[in-house]
Enzyme design. Structure first.
Site, mmCIF file in Angstrom:
data_model
loop_
_atom_site.group_PDB
_atom_site.id
_atom_site.type_symbol
_atom_site.label_atom_id
_atom_site.label_comp_id
_atom_site.label_asym_id
_atom_site.label_seq_id
_atom_site.Cartn_x
_atom_site.Cartn_y
_atom_site.Cartn_z
ATOM 1 N N ASP A 100 0.849 -1.186 0.000
ATOM 2 C CA ASP A 100 0.000 0.000 0.000
ATOM 3 C C ASP A 100 0.896 1.250 0.000
ATOM 4 O OD1 ASP A 100 -2.408 1.386 0.218
ATOM 5 O OD2 ASP A 100 -2.463 1.278 2.414
ATOM 6 N N HIS A 101 0.651 2.156 -0.922
ATOM 7 C CA HIS A 101 1.401 3.426 -0.987
ATOM 8 C C HIS A 101 2.917 3.250 -1.067
ATOM 9 C CE1 HIS A 101 -2.086 6.019 -0.471
ATOM 10 N NE2 HIS A 101 -2.513 5.167 0.446
ATOM 11 N N ASP A 125 2.819 4.962 -5.573
ATOM 12 C CA ASP A 125 2.076 6.202 -5.383
ATOM 13 C C ASP A 125 2.969 7.380 -5.763
ATOM 14 O OD1 ASP A 125 0.667 8.375 -4.597
ATOM 15 O OD2 ASP A 125 0.297 7.712 -2.541
ATOM 16 N N GLU A 177 -1.492 5.996 -9.087
ATOM 17 C CA GLU A 177 -2.427 6.996 -8.557
ATOM 18 C C GLU A 177 -2.297 8.319 -9.300
ATOM 19 O OE1 GLU A 177 -2.960 7.269 -4.336
ATOM 20 O OE2 GLU A 177 -3.748 9.324 -4.437
ATOM 21 N N HIS A 235 -7.656 9.889 3.798
ATOM 22 C CA HIS A 235 -7.274 8.916 4.821
ATOM 23 C C HIS A 235 -7.651 9.378 6.227
ATOM 24 C CE1 HIS A 235 -4.402 7.854 1.499
ATOM 25 N NE2 HIS A 235 -4.930 6.673 1.784
ATOM 26 N N GLY A 236 -7.827 8.410 7.117
ATOM 27 C CA GLY A 236 -8.012 8.730 8.535
ATOM 28 C C GLY A 236 -9.465 8.856 8.948
ATOM 29 N N HIS A 275 -9.133 4.943 -2.371
ATOM 30 C CA HIS A 275 -8.450 4.987 -1.066
ATOM 31 C C HIS A 275 -9.300 5.812 -0.108
ATOM 32 C CE1 HIS A 275 -4.232 3.541 -1.832
ATOM 33 N NE2 HIS A 275 -4.806 3.434 -3.016
ATOM 34 N N ALA A 288 -11.471 5.126 2.101
ATOM 35 C CA ALA A 288 -12.895 4.819 1.920
ATOM 36 C C ALA A 288 -13.570 4.247 3.170
ATOM 37 C CB ALA A 288 -13.060 3.877 0.737
ATOM 38 N N ILE A 296 -9.812 -0.076 3.129
ATOM 39 C CA ILE A 296 -10.395 0.161 4.449
ATOM 40 C C ILE A 296 -9.356 -0.132 5.521
ATOM 41 C CG2 ILE A 296 -12.212 -0.549 6.082
ATOM 42 C CD1 ILE A 296 -13.701 -1.538 3.385
HETATM 43 P P1 13P Z 1 -9.086 4.832 5.429
HETATM 44 O O1 13P Z 1 -8.197 5.676 6.304
HETATM 45 O O2 13P Z 1 -10.294 5.589 5.005
HETATM 46 O O3 13P Z 1 -9.442 3.540 6.056
HETATM 47 O O4 13P Z 1 -8.268 4.502 4.082
HETATM 48 C C1 13P Z 1 -7.295 3.495 4.060
HETATM 49 C C2 13P Z 1 -6.461 3.522 2.835
HETATM 50 O O5 13P Z 1 -6.744 4.186 1.851
HETATM 51 C C3 13P Z 1 -5.258 2.686 2.822
HETATM 52 O O6 13P Z 1 -4.481 2.895 1.684
HETATM 53 O O1 G3H Z 2 -3.073 4.763 3.580
HETATM 54 C C1 G3H Z 2 -2.859 4.648 4.771
HETATM 55 C C2 G3H Z 2 -3.164 3.374 5.472
HETATM 56 O O2 G3H Z 2 -4.249 3.561 6.337
HETATM 57 C C3 G3H Z 2 -1.939 2.866 6.177
HETATM 58 O O3 G3H Z 2 -1.648 3.665 7.272
HETATM 59 O O4 G3H Z 2 0.773 4.247 6.971
HETATM 60 O O5 G3H Z 2 -0.348 4.349 9.229
HETATM 61 O O6 G3H Z 2 0.155 2.141 8.161
HETATM 62 P P1 G3H Z 2 -0.179 3.591 7.953
HETATM 63 ZN ZN ZN Z 3 -4.483 4.856 0.899
#
Ligand code: 13P
Ligand code: G3H
Ligand code: ZN
Length: 330
Positions: free
Chosen positions: A93-94, A115, A145, A189-190, A232, A234, A276
């Protein structure tokens, strides 16, 4: 080099093709520890849902990259033991550099995100293409992205450039060869996805956020028909979890997420992957706070991580069944 197929994993290619045809979305759940992994795997086995296990750079640092890989292998073994056939991908992820993506591909990931959204358009194209070339030579799928997620800029509404510009998507997909594309249509996010001044309040005083930019999503779909789109940021920021957290001593002010109905609408469109993480964090935190508040003498981690895991599993089954529509599609 360990190939993901040796670990019993699949790439996202077939998953997305089926999700596109069946008008549902594959859930992508982040994990950092054993209880999250158990909840995701058991929840998806029980709801018969294909899924994506996502690992962020932060998760790799927190849990150790090697251990995380073995945990994913353990998940594949657990699914086999349960005589289930739910397919899952292990996804970065990212990812922010070529080296990180390469490292993950060489250690068994079946999918990576590069990303490059914070770079210039040309640099995003260059970096994404570099990752795609390496990934595809190993059968690994790549998510790119375009557009920066809202919430990162100070003034979300005014900063038009943070939304994906549909006129760029065709060129980006063609030049880079990516397999899926994350777009920015108002999610972030968040747990505080919108400022209170961007929202209205309903009769119960609960914040109601502005609608996502479905017009941008539709224009992207028109320009790249049948191409898998990713959302993302979401999480719905489930109000019941926020209430539980605040009831048992937490302080989450003005937490607001994406209403479920809008996610359902997105899942029926070309959106094939919905990320999620925050909702899972909220579910677990609420459950842990409740145990601590009600049993202050408890000090066995299984007694608070167990209920947190159960709550997360419930959430996952609910999301798969009622929001993403992925339940029963394995
Ligand atoms: P949320 O913070 O909305 O759960 O998104 C998570 C996310 O996009 C992880 O890449
Ligand atoms: O995109 C963000 C995800 O929620 C992952 O969060 O970088 O704190 O592990 P994190
Ligand atoms: Zn994300």
């Amino acid at each position: 080099m360990i190939h993901y197929k040796e670990l019993g994993l699949v790439s996202t290619k077939e998953m997305f093709a089926k999700a596109m045809a069946g008008k549902y979305a594959i859930p992508a759940y982040n994990f950092n520890n054993m209880e999250q992994l158990q909840a995701i795997v058991l929840g998806c086995i029980e709801s018969q849902s294909p899924f994506i296990l996502q690992v962020s750079s932060g998760a790799r640092k927190y849990a150790n990259a090697t251990l995380l890989r073995y945990m994913a292998m353990g998940a594949a073994a657990m699914i086999k033991d349960a005589k289930s056939n739910v397919p899952f991908a292990l996804h970065l992820d990212h990812g922010d550099t070529f080296d990180l993506c390469k490292n993950c591909i060489e250690s068994g990931f079946s999918s990576v995100m590069i990303d490059g959204s914070h770079h210039s358009y040309d640099e995003n194209v260059r970096l994404t293409k570099q990752v795609v070339e390496f990934a595809h030579s190993h059968g690994v799928t790549v998510e790119g992205e375009l557009g920066v997620l809202a919430g990162i800029e100070d003034d979300v509404v005014a900063a038009k450039s943070i939304y994906t510009q549909p006129e760029q998507v065709e060129d980006f997909v063609k030049k880079t060869g990516v397999d899926s594309l994350a777009i920015s249509i108002g999610t972030s996010h968040g747990a505080t996805k919108f400022k209170p001044e961007q929202c209205t309040r309903n009769e119960k005083g609960i914040l109601v956020p502005p609608e996502l930019r479905f017009d941008i999503l539709e224009e992207c779909e028109r320009r790249i028909p049948g191409f898998p789109i990713v959302l993302h940021g979401a999480s719905s920021v489930v109000p019941e979890y926020v209430e539980t957290i605040n009831k048992y001593g937490g302080k989450l002010k003005d937490a607001v997420g994406i209403p479920e109905e809008q996610l359902r609408r997105a899942a029926r469109s070309a959106v094939c992957k919905i990320n999620i993480d925050s909702d899972g964090r909220l579910a677990m935190t609420g459950a842990i706070r409740k145990v601590f508040a009600e049993n202050p003498s408890e000090f066995d981690p299984r007694k608070y991580l167990g209920p947190a895991r159960d709550e997360l599993k419930k959430l996952i089954m609910y999301k798969n069944r009622e929001v993403l529509g992925s339940a029963g599609k394995a």
